[in-house]
Scaffold this motif. Structure first.
Motif, PDB file in Angstrom:
ATOM      1  N   ALA A 148       0.593  -1.099  -0.140  1.00 48.05           N
ATOM      2  CA  ALA A 148       0.299  -0.089   0.007  1.00 48.05           C
ATOM      3  C   ALA A 148       0.703   1.484   0.512  1.00 48.05           C
ATOM      4  O   ALA A 148       0.440   2.024  -0.944  1.00 48.05           O
ATOM      5  N   ALA A 149       1.786   1.591   0.688  1.00 48.85           N
ATOM      6  CA  ALA A 149       2.421   2.445   0.591  1.00 48.85           C
ATOM      7  C   ALA A 149       3.465   2.769  -0.295  1.00 48.85           C
ATOM      8  O   ALA A 149       3.714   3.397  -0.658  1.00 48.85           O
ATOM      9  N   SER A 150       4.305   1.279  -0.904  1.00 48.57           N
ATOM     10  CA  SER A 150       4.236   1.601  -2.599  1.00 48.57           C
ATOM     11  C   SER A 150       3.615   2.026  -3.977  1.00 48.57           C
ATOM     12  O   SER A 150       3.840   2.680  -4.338  1.00 48.57           O
ATOM     13  N   ARG A 151       2.383   2.014  -3.528  1.00 48.10           N
ATOM     14  CA  ARG A 151       1.269   2.086  -4.240  1.00 48.10           C
ATOM     15  C   ARG A 151       0.883   3.745  -3.752  1.00 48.10           C
ATOM     16  O   ARG A 151      -0.667   4.192  -4.518  1.00 48.10           O
ATOM     17  N   GLY A 152       1.415   4.542  -2.566  1.00 48.37           N
ATOM     18  CA  GLY A 152       1.553   5.951  -2.308  1.00 48.37           C
ATOM     19  C   GLY A 152       0.137   5.988  -1.394  1.00 48.37           C
ATOM     20  O   GLY A 152       0.028   7.264  -1.207  1.00 48.37           O
ATOM     21  N   LYS A 153      -0.326   5.427  -0.672  1.00 45.21           N
ATOM     22  CA  LYS A 153      -1.072   5.178   0.189  1.00 45.21           C
ATOM     23  C   LYS A 153      -0.228   6.232   1.916  1.00 45.21           C
ATOM     24  O   LYS A 153       0.805   4.995   1.917  1.00 45.21           O
ATOM     25  N   LYS A 154      -1.025   7.100   1.828  1.00 44.43           N
ATOM     26  CA  LYS A 154      -0.081   7.144   3.311  1.00 44.43           C
ATOM     27  C   LYS A 154      -1.023   7.839   4.566  1.00 44.43           C
ATOM     28  O   LYS A 154      -0.039   7.992   5.399  1.00 44.43           O
TER      29      LYS A 154
END
Length: 400
Positions: free
Chosen positions: A184-190
């Protein structure tokens, strides 16, 4: 009682031990915490339906290994225990039975039974203990094995049972959470919210989520817990966050997800508006067809490894294996490979916790010195009753 989880790089048929041993060369539901939830409960059945489920010996090799299983529960035999025993037999039939002798012992699904079974296996010369399945039984077996200086590869998902030389081969919720948060972080989720039931499994998952999110600098905006029947109230509070979140983690079991999905829909929450995240418990038809979860992501072994294993199992035994049967298959395959290739050091800490790891029916895995494990997991996306791989499982583990 609830049960365990999966692994993945291809070991098909007779290639199983070659892959396992090759990986070693330098250049794989409720007790006290989160007992094995990935599968159906241990179900007592009539003994006439499951002939042959009893203590016994598999193989004829010089190295002896104890396999401690819940072959019986109460007055009946256990379908799960028999399936795991069959998987062990399949492993040796594919590897050749000349490297190890597997001493199969029934723990009767109790700590006292596990203690007695482990002692009996050690008295008969077992150098390594495989199993048991349930956390309380693992603690009892480990106590006996530790006193005899023998390592244990157990099948519980409860990390509290681990210690030096007591390893878990199961599918740990911590691994699922690490994988899905990293993706999720690698897909821009913050910014992530958590909607979690009040149970032991979710307690572990929420703790792991907080640790993983901090490591990836992801904000945890809210954690809403709910009791059975209370998902709607938690969903309402999550919906009130609006665009403050871009991901929602729900560590819920498949059987409860229809109620959760209704709560999400009623509050306007779906994977088109906020990315919904889950664990390997969602790899279940009851979840994959829910409209509110279409597009959701969850971490899981890819399915191909288990499908291939199940086909071979079905051809040999005429029935379907339980999902945890691969744990017995991989542990016996690994023990045979190490006995064949590693000589007197075969079950040493240096070999069992080798950073290069091993390949199993559900993929690549390695044991940690603290007794936990790392697994190569995929990220799957829910897609119209099925799944699509959006991030493949690694074929080797980083740092190896």
């Amino acid at each position: 009682m609830r049960l365990s989880r999966d692994f993945l790089l291809r070991i098909v048929g007779c290639c199983a031990l070659a892959a396992l041993s090759g990986c070693l060369n330098p250049g794989f539901g409720p007790s006290t915490r989160a007992e094995e939830p990935l599968n159906a409960p241990v179900t007592p059945v009539q003994s006439s339906a499951l002939p042959g489920a009893a203590n016994g010996v598999i193989g004829s090799g010089p190295v002896k290994v104890g396999l401690i299983l819940p072959l019986t529960q109460g007055a009946g035999q256990s379908a799960v225990g028999l399936s795991m025993r069959n998987a062990a037999e399949l492993a040796l039939s594919e590897a050749g039975a000349s490297d190890i002798t597997v001493l199969v012992k029934d723990d009767r699904s109790t700590p006292d039974g596990a203690r007695e079974a482990t002692q009996a296996a050690i008295n008969e010369g077992a150098e390594l203990i495989l199993g048991p399945l349930f956390a309380a039984d693992v603690r009892a077996a480990a106590e006996v094995a530790r006193g005899a200086g023998k390592p244990v590869i157990a099948f519980s998902t409860d990390m509290s049972v681990t210690s030096r030389n007591v390893y878990l081969l199961s599918f740990l919720v911590e691994s699922y959470v690490d994988r899905i948060v990293d993706y999720a972080a690698s897909r821009g989720k913050k910014s992530i919210a958590v909607m979690a039931p009040e149970n032991d499994y979710a307690n572990v998952a929420v703790g792991a989520l907080q640790t993983s999110a901090a490591r990836r600098d992801m904000r945890v905006a809210a954690i809403e817990r709910y009791r059975a029947g209370g998902a709607a109230g938690a969903a309402s509070k999550i919906a009130a966050l609006g665009d403050q979140i871009d991901a929602l983690f729900i560590p819920e079991q498949a059987s409860a997800m229809p109620e959760v999905a209704r709560a999400l829909t009623a509050n306007g929450l779906d994977a088109r508006k906020v990315q919904i995240l889950g664990t390997g418990l969602w790899n279940d038809s009851r979840v994959l067809s829910l409209p509110a979860l279409q597009g959701a992501w969850f971490a899981s072994p890819e399915n191909a490894g288990f499908v291939a294993f199940a086909q071979r199992y079905r051809a040999k035994f005429g029935s379907d294996p339980t999902r945890v049967a691969t744990l017995a298959y991989d542990s016996v395959s690994l023990a045979a490979a190490l006995a064949r290739t590693q000589g007197a050091r075969r079950f040493s800490e240096e070999v069992l916790a080798a950073s290069t790891g091993f390949n199993g029916a559900d993929g690549v895995f390695r044991f940690k010195p603290d007794g936990g494990n790392e697994r190569g997991l995929a990220v799957l996306q829910v897609n119209n009753g099925s799944t699509v791989v959006v991030s493949p499982a690694p074929r080797s583990l980083s740092g190896a």
